[in-house]
Design an enzyme around this catalytic site. Structure first.
Site, mmCIF file in Angstrom:
data_model
loop_
_atom_site.group_PDB
_atom_site.id
_atom_site.type_symbol
_atom_site.label_atom_id
_atom_site.label_comp_id
_atom_site.label_asym_id
_atom_site.label_seq_id
_atom_site.Cartn_x
_atom_site.Cartn_y
_atom_site.Cartn_z
ATOM 1 N N ASN A 9 0.370 -0.929 -0.155
ATOM 2 C CA ASN A 9 0.450 -0.034 0.288
ATOM 3 C C ASN A 9 0.722 1.868 -0.108
ATOM 4 O O ASN A 9 1.560 2.041 1.296
ATOM 5 C CB ASN A 9 -0.986 -0.331 1.191
ATOM 6 C CG ASN A 9 -2.031 0.933 1.310
ATOM 7 O OD1 ASN A 9 -2.248 2.107 0.032
ATOM 8 N ND2 ASN A 9 -3.067 1.145 2.536
ATOM 9 N N TRP A 10 1.009 2.111 -0.994
ATOM 10 C CA TRP A 10 2.251 2.610 -0.991
ATOM 11 C C TRP A 10 1.712 4.251 -0.259
ATOM 12 O O TRP A 10 1.876 5.155 -0.671
ATOM 13 C CB TRP A 10 1.909 3.321 -2.776
ATOM 14 C CG TRP A 10 3.618 2.213 -3.544
ATOM 15 C CD1 TRP A 10 3.812 1.334 -2.796
ATOM 16 C CD2 TRP A 10 3.311 2.026 -4.149
ATOM 17 N NE1 TRP A 10 4.199 0.693 -3.665
ATOM 18 C CE2 TRP A 10 4.597 0.932 -4.721
ATOM 19 C CE3 TRP A 10 4.271 3.339 -5.911
ATOM 20 C CZ2 TRP A 10 5.456 0.766 -5.732
ATOM 21 C CZ3 TRP A 10 4.958 3.075 -6.791
ATOM 22 C CH2 TRP A 10 5.505 1.209 -6.800
ATOM 23 N N LYS A 11 0.309 4.493 -0.502
ATOM 24 C CA LYS A 11 0.222 5.580 0.376
ATOM 25 C C LYS A 11 0.182 6.555 -0.879
ATOM 26 O O LYS A 11 0.255 6.238 -2.146
ATOM 27 C CB LYS A 11 0.129 5.996 1.427
ATOM 28 C CG LYS A 11 0.331 4.772 2.740
ATOM 29 C CD LYS A 11 0.467 4.723 3.808
ATOM 30 C CE LYS A 11 -0.050 2.997 4.566
ATOM 31 N NZ LYS A 11 0.104 3.541 6.106
ATOM 32 N N HIS A 91 -9.976 1.257 3.826
ATOM 33 C CA HIS A 91 -8.187 1.874 5.011
ATOM 34 C C HIS A 91 -8.456 2.970 6.719
ATOM 35 O O HIS A 91 -9.296 3.934 5.800
ATOM 36 C CB HIS A 91 -7.120 2.792 4.448
ATOM 37 C CG HIS A 91 -5.492 2.749 5.100
ATOM 38 N ND1 HIS A 91 -5.700 3.690 5.905
ATOM 39 C CD2 HIS A 91 -5.035 1.331 4.987
ATOM 40 C CE1 HIS A 91 -3.927 3.116 6.632
ATOM 41 N NE2 HIS A 91 -4.199 2.140 5.608
ATOM 42 N N GLU A 93 -6.782 5.782 7.839
ATOM 43 C CA GLU A 93 -6.698 6.425 7.274
ATOM 44 C C GLU A 93 -7.720 7.290 6.219
ATOM 45 O O GLU A 93 -8.352 8.208 6.350
ATOM 46 C CB GLU A 93 -4.853 7.193 6.046
ATOM 47 C CG GLU A 93 -4.269 6.664 7.415
ATOM 48 C CD GLU A 93 -3.270 5.658 6.906
ATOM 49 O OE1 GLU A 93 -2.868 6.108 5.448
ATOM 50 O OE2 GLU A 93 -2.395 5.763 7.765
ATOM 51 N N GLU A 163 -5.744 -4.435 10.611
ATOM 52 C CA GLU A 163 -4.496 -3.421 10.793
ATOM 53 C C GLU A 163 -4.773 -2.872 11.999
ATOM 54 O O GLU A 163 -5.521 -1.410 11.557
ATOM 55 C CB GLU A 163 -4.716 -2.416 9.300
ATOM 56 C CG GLU A 163 -4.121 -3.037 8.563
ATOM 57 C CD GLU A 163 -3.835 -2.170 7.103
ATOM 58 O OE1 GLU A 163 -2.564 -2.260 6.798
ATOM 59 O OE2 GLU A 163 -4.572 -1.109 6.956
ATOM 60 N N GLY A 169 2.059 2.270 10.636
ATOM 61 C CA GLY A 169 3.364 3.372 10.346
ATOM 62 C C GLY A 169 3.692 4.228 11.619
ATOM 63 O O GLY A 169 4.472 4.893 12.009
ATOM 64 N N SER A 209 2.948 -1.926 10.221
ATOM 65 C CA SER A 209 4.924 -1.761 10.560
ATOM 66 C C SER A 209 5.323 -3.168 10.225
ATOM 67 O O SER A 209 5.875 -3.944 11.281
ATOM 68 C CB SER A 209 4.875 -1.545 12.186
ATOM 69 O OG SER A 209 4.548 -0.858 12.452
ATOM 70 N N GLY A 230 2.781 -1.049 4.136
ATOM 71 C CA GLY A 230 2.840 0.258 4.248
ATOM 72 C C GLY A 230 4.324 0.756 3.509
ATOM 73 O O GLY A 230 4.612 0.673 2.738
ATOM 74 N N GLY A 231 5.183 0.888 5.059
ATOM 75 C CA GLY A 231 6.188 2.063 4.203
ATOM 76 C C GLY A 231 7.604 1.136 4.072
ATOM 77 O O GLY A 231 8.403 1.567 3.151
HETATM 78 P P1 PGA Z 1 2.721 0.184 7.485
HETATM 79 O O1 PGA Z 1 1.321 0.716 6.836
HETATM 80 O O2 PGA Z 1 3.010 -0.750 6.982
HETATM 81 O O3 PGA Z 1 3.758 2.090 7.356
HETATM 82 O O4 PGA Z 1 2.508 0.458 9.133
HETATM 83 C C1 PGA Z 1 0.614 -0.212 6.347
HETATM 84 C C2 PGA Z 1 -1.264 0.173 6.384
HETATM 85 O O5 PGA Z 1 -1.213 1.126 6.371
HETATM 86 O O6 PGA Z 1 -1.587 -0.882 5.724
#
Ligand code: PGA
Length: 249
Positions: A9-11, A91, A93, A163, A169, A209, A230-231
């Site tokens: 998930n590149w956001k 998600h 966010e 999640e 993050g 994470s 994500g990251g």
């Molecule tokens: P993260 O994000 O791996 O940076 O914690 C995961 C996500 O939000 O899908």
């Protein structure tokens, strides 16, 4: 046996160069697990043309509507046409920063399925909810809203991503035991609503994470069927090393 899925998930990150780097590295992905990336909308055509066969493409959001006067929105049919197999819905966010409630998320899930996309439904609790021992209540409500909107066997052909909001993050990962407990709960809840066959086939990914150092242990849990990354998905070496842990595990 459920085949593991590793989805990036590149956001709101990445560019054409990152697509090219991932496409090059992913050339040696094998059949042991599925690899997918979910870049921002404008990068979908580049990714669709550059990714090697077998690497799946996903979007990060979708409209609950089919077409019409919805400025800024993108429909599920458009995503399908752009080469997507997956779309992330709900998600955390989107839920917290853009006010998407369970009803709206369920609408997006239904729109994705109707168009022939595989929705990746994100569920998870905040730290305050975990501390108040409300994890199962919160995740259960998030799942139930989708069941109510999508009807019988809502989760057939779908993916769920657990999640925990406090792990996204933050560098703070759920322990394998904490994650496994919630994954098992998700599968049980889906079994109650959709039947055990749908629940047994449902891929339940972990997100929050996940990185090369903790992936193998998380992916070794019986109900963890992959990761939504994500990251670490923005670094091709880290991302492919998580993929290897899934493919070889
Ligand atoms: P993260 O994000 O791996 O940076 O914690 C995961 C996500 O939000 O899908």
């Amino acid at each position: 046996m459920r085949r593991k899925i590793i989805a990036g998930n590149w956001k709101m990150n990445g560019n054409r160069d990152l697509v090219r780097q991932v496409a090059e590295r992913a050339a040696d992905s094998d059949a042991g697990a599925e690899l997918a990336i979910c870049p921002p909308f404008p990068l979908l055509p580049t990714a669709a043309s550059q990714l090697p066969f077998g690497v799946a493409l996903g979007a990060q959001d979708v409209s609950e509507y089919e077409a019409g006067a919805y400025t800024g929105e993108v429909s599920a049919a458009m995503l399908l046409e752009a080469g997507c197999r997956y779309v992330i819905v709900g998600h955390s966010e989107r839920r917290t920063l853009y006010g998407e409630d369970n009803g709206r998320v369920a609408g997006k899930f239904v729109a994705a399925k109707q168009a022939g996309l595989t929705p990746i439904l994100c569920v998870g609790e905040t730290l305050a909810e975990r501390d108040a021992e409300r994890t199962e209540a919160v995740v259960g409500e998030q799942l139930d809203a989708v069941c109510e909107a999508a009807g019988a066997q809502a989760f057939r052909g779908a993916v769920v991503a657990y999640e925990p909001v406090w792990a996204i993050g933050t560098g703070r990962t759920a322990t394998p035991e904490q994650a496994q407990e919630v994954h098992a709960f998700i599968r049980q809840r889906v079994a109650e609503r959709d039947g055990s066959e749908v629940a047994e086939q449902l891929p339940v990914l972990y997100g929050g994470s996940m990185k090369p150092g903790n992936a193998a242990e998380l992916l070794g849990q019986p109900d963890i069927d992959g990761g939504l990354i994500g990251g670490a998905s923005l670094d091709p070496d880290s991302f492919l090393s998580i993929y290897k842990a899934a493919a070889e595990g």
